[in-house]
Design a protein around this motif. Structure first.
Motif, PDB file in Angstrom:
ATOM      1  N   PHE A   1      70.283  45.037  10.933  1.00 62.04           N
ATOM      2  CA  PHE A   1      71.114  45.885  11.789  1.00 62.04           C
ATOM      3  C   PHE A   1      71.681  47.080  11.023  1.00 62.04           C
TER       4      PHE A   1
ATOM      5  N   PHE B   1      76.931  36.869  24.320  1.00 65.07           N
ATOM      6  CA  PHE B   1      75.655  36.192  24.026  1.00 65.07           C
ATOM      7  C   PHE B   1      75.659  35.362  22.738  1.00 65.07           C
ATOM      8  N   ALA B   2      76.119  35.946  21.648  1.00 67.87           N
ATOM      9  CA  ALA B   2      75.942  35.304  20.333  1.00 67.87           C
ATOM     10  C   ALA B   2      77.235  34.613  19.919  1.00 67.87           C
TER      11      ALA B   2
ATOM     12  N   VAL C   1      63.302  38.800  20.956  1.00 72.17           N
ATOM     13  CA  VAL C   1      64.381  37.996  20.411  1.00 72.17           C
ATOM     14  C   VAL C   1      63.911  36.543  20.347  1.00 72.17           C
TER      15      VAL C   1
ATOM     16  N   ILE D   1      71.813  47.197  20.532  1.00 71.48           N
ATOM     17  CA  ILE D   1      72.265  45.809  20.747  1.00 71.48           C
ATOM     18  C   ILE D   1      73.745  45.699  20.397  1.00 71.48           C
TER      19      ILE D   1
ATOM     20  N   ARG E   1      83.872  39.504  21.638  1.00 70.11           N
ATOM     21  CA  ARG E   1      82.488  39.344  22.097  1.00 70.11           C
ATOM     22  C   ARG E   1      81.903  37.987  21.690  1.00 70.11           C
ATOM     23  N   ARG E   2      82.366  37.437  20.566  1.00 71.67           N
ATOM     24  CA  ARG E   2      81.808  36.138  20.135  1.00 71.67           C
ATOM     25  C   ARG E   2      82.375  34.981  20.960  1.00 71.67           C
TER      26      ARG E   2
ATOM     27  N   TRP F   1      63.301  38.920  26.043  1.00 74.22           N
ATOM     28  CA  TRP F   1      64.092  40.079  25.591  1.00 74.22           C
ATOM     29  C   TRP F   1      63.281  40.795  24.504  1.00 74.22           C
TER      30      TRP F   1
ATOM     31  N   LEU G   1      76.501  44.571  22.910  1.00 75.94           N
ATOM     32  CA  LEU G   1      77.120  43.245  22.756  1.00 75.94           C
ATOM     33  C   LEU G   1      78.558  43.316  22.235  1.00 75.94           C
TER      34      LEU G   1
ATOM     35  N   ASP H   1      75.921  43.965  10.601  1.00 82.96           N
ATOM     36  CA  ASP H   1      76.018  42.637  11.256  1.00 82.96           C
ATOM     37  C   ASP H   1      76.614  41.642  10.252  1.00 82.96           C
TER      38      ASP H   1
ATOM     39  N   HIS I   1      78.630  39.208   9.535  1.00 79.37           N
ATOM     40  CA  HIS I   1      79.414  38.025   9.916  1.00 79.37           C
ATOM     41  C   HIS I   1      79.144  36.929   8.888  1.00 79.37           C
TER      42      HIS I   1
ATOM     43  N   ASN J   1      69.071  34.315  15.542  1.00 74.96           N
ATOM     44  CA  ASN J   1      68.705  34.676  16.912  1.00 74.96           C
ATOM     45  C   ASN J   1      67.368  35.392  17.008  1.00 74.96           C
ATOM     46  N   LEU J   2      66.891  35.959  15.869  1.00 77.72           N
ATOM     47  CA  LEU J   2      65.822  36.946  16.014  1.00 77.72           C
ATOM     48  C   LEU J   2      64.470  36.624  15.384  1.00 77.72           C
TER      49      LEU J   2
HETATM   50  C1  SR1 Z   1      70.086  39.566  20.335  1.00 70.76           C
HETATM   51  S1  SR1 Z   1      70.868  39.563  18.839  1.00 70.76           S
HETATM   52  C2  SR1 Z   1      72.418  38.895  19.090  1.00 70.76           C
HETATM   53  C3  SR1 Z   1      73.280  38.960  17.918  1.00 70.76           C
HETATM   54  O1  SR1 Z   1      72.702  38.256  16.829  1.00 70.76           O
HETATM   55  C4  SR1 Z   1      72.770  39.055  15.660  1.00 70.76           C
HETATM   56  O2  SR1 Z   1      73.088  38.316  14.535  1.00 70.76           O
HETATM   57  C5  SR1 Z   1      73.790  40.113  15.945  1.00 70.76           C
HETATM   58  O3  SR1 Z   1      75.106  39.671  15.684  1.00 70.76           O
HETATM   59  C6  SR1 Z   1      73.580  40.349  17.393  1.00 70.76           C
HETATM   60  O4  SR1 Z   1      74.684  40.955  18.018  1.00 70.76           O
END
Ligand code: SR1
Ligand code: MG
Length: 413
Positions: free
Chosen positions: A276, A370-371, A88, A196, A365-366, A94, A200, A253, A255, A64-65
């Protein structure tokens, strides 16, 4: 300007919380595939590892970043450059601090110092251009992709449990004398990225937020669980834990997209993407990975993959048992003799309990925010509804009637 600055992206502007228009300048050169060679030539430490004259670079970032370049020379040497953008990547409106590459460098070097088999090697951190240079892992596979394809990654869960334990032990007052602990905690502060996570993982899915989107047939489940006061109260408690329990350096983070898996013992698992990282509750890392195993489990069930589903059912138990075992094997080396065995028992019990709650927040949240995750998003609509509903109901159970132990069958009521 250095010769690497061949292309400057457009600066972005954004509205601050007080609605003021804020200008977000891009004030450093953004790397492109064609500027990698001069960048490497300018950096003696990296030029000693890879030949800048024959290097070829490929941008492979799919997160995402950031930008991620795999660089190879004609003699077979390779490395990876990862550059933070001041926004982002998947949403340039963002803005986001590029200083996250400093956090990434801290996370990689701390983890590699205590668990070299499961953490990539950091070669260099370039503060000026927000770039880290690290070991090339392109012979490995992103864990989420492997799980999506139906693979059983034997040993990867336990390796992650041990990795979390080593990092937690070494950076907490168990493994680090008080003054060092306080200094490292201050140096690792990462407020923007933690914000974040706070938004999130613990907030946005509970409110009416522009990033929320769920399938029509899943929406009633989300509406129901997000309206339950005891559930909201527990999420609030967990958010406060995340914000205040700065007990050790955590990945922040963790995952299955932050783990690469391979098949040889020295390259079974490499934990990446540490931007993170922060001092926080160790249970947050444990819980986030369990939630991501839950997504894979729901997918395996939806696709009727019996063997993989069986293996994933026992993932939390194997993973947590390895974490606990590693903590106990490190315990005799603790640096403070005032900390006795009883504290380890009590600490592990609290980690176990909060793990369940953090797993639930990550799970919901997933699905809502957003993510989102490919485990669920790449299923066909009927399978998606079944898997997403299973994830949400499991998370609801975790928050309202939390199992007291991370045993076998955590994922089934
Ligand atoms: C804007 S970042 C969204 C998500 O991507 C990252 O891997 C983190 O999990 C974050 O919450
Ligand atoms: Mg990431």
């Amino acid at each position: 300007m250095t010769p690497t600055a061949t292309r400057a992206p457009t600066p972005s502007s954004f509205r601050s919380p007080s609605n003021a228009l804020v200008f977000n300048p891009v004030d450093y050169p953004i790397l492109t595939e064609s500027t990698i060679a001069p960048y490497l030539a300018d950096r003696p430490k990296l030029a000693a590892r890879i030949d800048p004259h024959t290097v070829e670079a490929r941008e492979v970032g799919d997160g995402n970043l950031n930008l991620v370049f795999v660089c190879r020379d004609e003699f077979g040497s390779s490395l990876v450059l990862k550059q933070s953008l001041p926004y982002v990547r998947v949403d340039p409106s963002w803005p986001l601090t590029a200083d996250r590459s400093r956090s990434e460098a801290i996370g990689l070097s701390e983890a590699h110092a205590v668990s070299p088999a499961t953490a990539p090697m950091l070669f260099e951190y370039d503060h000026g251009q927000h770039v880290i240079a690290m070991e090339d892992l392109s012979d490995l596979t992103v864990w989420r992709a492997a799980l999506d394809s139906g693979v059983v990654t034997t040993g990867a869960d336990e390796a992650c449990g041990r990795h979390i334990a080593r990092l937690a032990f070494a950076t907490s007052p168990f493994g680090r004398p008080g003054e060092d602990f306080r200094r490292s905690r201050a140096e690792a502060t990462n407020p923007e990225l933690c914000r974040i996570t706070e938004d999130l993982v613990f907030t946005n899915w509970l409110i009416d937020h522009k990033h929320n989107a769920v399938a029509d047939r899943v929406a009633p489940v989300v509406d129901e669980l997000s309206s339950l006061s005891p559930l909201r109260a527990e999420v609030g408690r967990l958010k406060a834990e995340f914000m205040t329990r700065a007990e050790a350096l955590i990945h922040g983070d963790l995952h299955t997209g932050s783990v690469m898996v391979g098949s040889t013992p020295d390259r079974l698992v490499k934990v990446i993407d540490t931007e993170f990282c922060c001092y926080g509750p160790v249970a947050f890392d444990v819980g986030m990975l369990i939630a991501n195993a839950l997504f894979a489990h729901a997918r395996a069930a939806a696709l009727d993959r019996a063997d993989q589903r069986r293996w994933l059912s026992d993932f939390p138990h194997r993973f947590f048992a390895a974490f606990v075992d590693e903590i106990w094997s490190l315990w005799p080396s603790r640096v403070d003799s005032a900390i006795d065995d009883e504290l380890a028992n009590r600490w592990l019990s609290r980690v176990e309990l909060d793990t369940i709650g953090f797993a639930a927040c990550e799970a919901i949240r997933r699905v809502v925010g957003f993510a989102k995750v490919s485990d669920l998003q790449s299923l066909d609509p009927d399978q998606h509804v079944a898997a997403a509903t299973d994830v949400l109901r499991t998370a609801q159970r975790f928050l309202l009637e939390p199992p007291t132990q991370i045993g076998a069958s955590l994922f089934t009521a």
